[in-house]
Design a protein around this motif. Structure first.
Motif: not given
Length: 421
Positions: A378-403
């Motif tokens: 939807x072109x809302x990249x800044x919001x998406x980046x915030x979501x991805x940063x939070x998701x990475x903090x919660x991810x259970x494995x190292x590879x998922x955090x890196x992805x």
């Protein structure tokens, strides 16, 4: 021939039958497992010098039974039990039929129900099932679930003690409790598979050996419960998902998402068998349960030649059906993903925002990952980046955090490139 490796393989194949038969005779799963283990120790001591007997299963059963008699005779209260065991304890001879009793299937099935008894906590059910039915060692189970061996050993010991103290009878559940008890067994098997398919912690995203053990247990159940459609539904679901193993991660362990997987490398034999199991579940003529519906969703992906050719409308309809029989926010989240491809990002965002505040998803990293994907479209990249940063903090494995952090960087880089133009 490597005798030790042969004995270890025999443990995987014969231990459930030995333990089940002994448990039926003496009424104690913990003692039955000890006796089976003692029989295998005897094999380790004797077979390298004497050779593997022609009927190793019969040898092990005869040895375990005689050890049971010896143990019972050491206890005054056990003399009567020793006499009962002795009725079936014939000397091992290589030229007679296997010394295992006829109702083997019933015994093993009963053992599975006991390992998954509702009196036990979920983690104990998983550990005990892998130990008694899967034949895995305490160390193997501990490694699979990334817990210390001592902790896992205590968990198994407590489970066996709980069953013994509660005097849980060695008998299958009655007709009135069977559906719920089958569901508990299937849940345990699926938990084992999921831990192998997508690990909940550690460095590895995939643990194929654990998933393969779950599929083996599923095939055992299918042989023992041929009229239960959900058993075949679960087996189909596991096999269809497992068909993608070769493409789910890069050589360095980096996850490869479904839309980027090389479908020509999917295991067509597993797909064919999984589809046949799903068809068998449907032919039993009863309403499909949650495992069979999920298998039908997986079948859509397995049949599509490419990600784009997936019947997304059909997938959405199946998620609607799944939400009726097994409602959960995870089902709603997966439905939002299907909506993204069936109806577009606007519809998907409405669906995902409807569950965004569900407390059960508060620490579920894929909620943010999916919402970010929708926002990027939807072109809302800044919001998406915030979501991805939070998701990475919660991810259970190292590879998922890196992805997830790589996707965040790519999204921001794309936005910067668009701004520059």
């Amino acid at each position: 021939m490597d005798v030790r490796r042969t004995i270890e393989a025999l443990w995987r194949m014969e231990a459930p039958r030995l333990i089940a038969t002994l448990a039926r005779q003496i009424g104690d799963v913990g003692v039955a497992e000890d006796l089976a283990s003692e029989a295998f120790v005897a094999a380790l001591e004797q077979w390298p010098a004497e050779g593997i007997p022609p009927r190793p299963g019969a040898w092990l059963m005869a040895t375990a039974r005689h050890k049971a008699i010896d143990r019972a005779r050491r206890e005054e209260a056990g003399r009567r039990k020793a006499a009962l065991i002795a009725v079936e304890a014939q000397p091992y001879t290589p030229d007679v039929a296997d010394d295992l009793p006829d109702p083997i299937s019933d015994d093993v099935l009963t053992l599975i129900f006991i390992a998954c008894h509702p009196i036990l906590p979920r983690e104990a059910r998983v550990a005990l099932t892998l130990r008694l039915i899967g034949g895995l060692s305490t160390d193997e189970i501990a490694r699979a679930f990334l817990v210390p061996s001592a902790t896992l050993g205590q968990r198994i010991s407590r489970a066996k003690r709980t069953l013994s103290e509660a005097q849980v009878p060695f008998e299958p559940p009655g007709a009135d409790t069977l559906p719920a008890r089958v569901g508990a067994v299937l849940e345990v098997v699926y938990l084992i598979f999921n831990e192998g398919y997508s690990a909940s912690s550690g460095d590895g995203w995939v643990r194929r050996d654990l998933a393969q053990e779950a599929m083996r247990l599923g095939r055992v159940l299918a042989g023992l419960l041929p009229t239960e459609p959900e058993v075949f539904g679960l087996l189909a679901l596991m096999e269809l998902h497992a068909s993608r193993f070769a493409t789910r991660a890069e050589p360095d362990g980096t996850p490869v998402l479904l839309d980027s997987q090389e479908r020509s490398r999917w295991d067509r034999i597993l797909i064919a068998h999984g589809l046949s199991m799903l068809d068998r579940a449907a032919k039993l003529g009863r309403p499909l349960g949650p495992y069979a519906i999920q298998a039908a969703i997986a079948a859509h992906h397995s049949r599509a030649r490419t990600f784009a050719e997936t019947d997304w409308a059909g997938v959405v309809a199946l998620y609607d059906a799944l939400a009726q029989v097994a409602p959960s926010p995870i089902v709603d989240l997966n439905r939002a993903v299907a909506l993204l491809y069936a109806d577009g990002p606007e519809a998907a965002l409405v669906a995902i925002d409807a569950i965004r505040d569900d407390k059960r998803l508060a620490r579920y990293h894929l909620l943010g990952a999916v919402r970010a994907d929708i926002l990027i479209r939807l072109g809302r990249v800044a919001e998406a980046a915030e979501e991805l940063e939070h998701a990475a903090d919660l991810a259970p494995t190292r590879h998922e955090r890196q992805l997830l952090r790589r996707r965040m960087a790519d999204a921001l880089a794309g936005k910067a490139a668009d701004t520059a133009h």
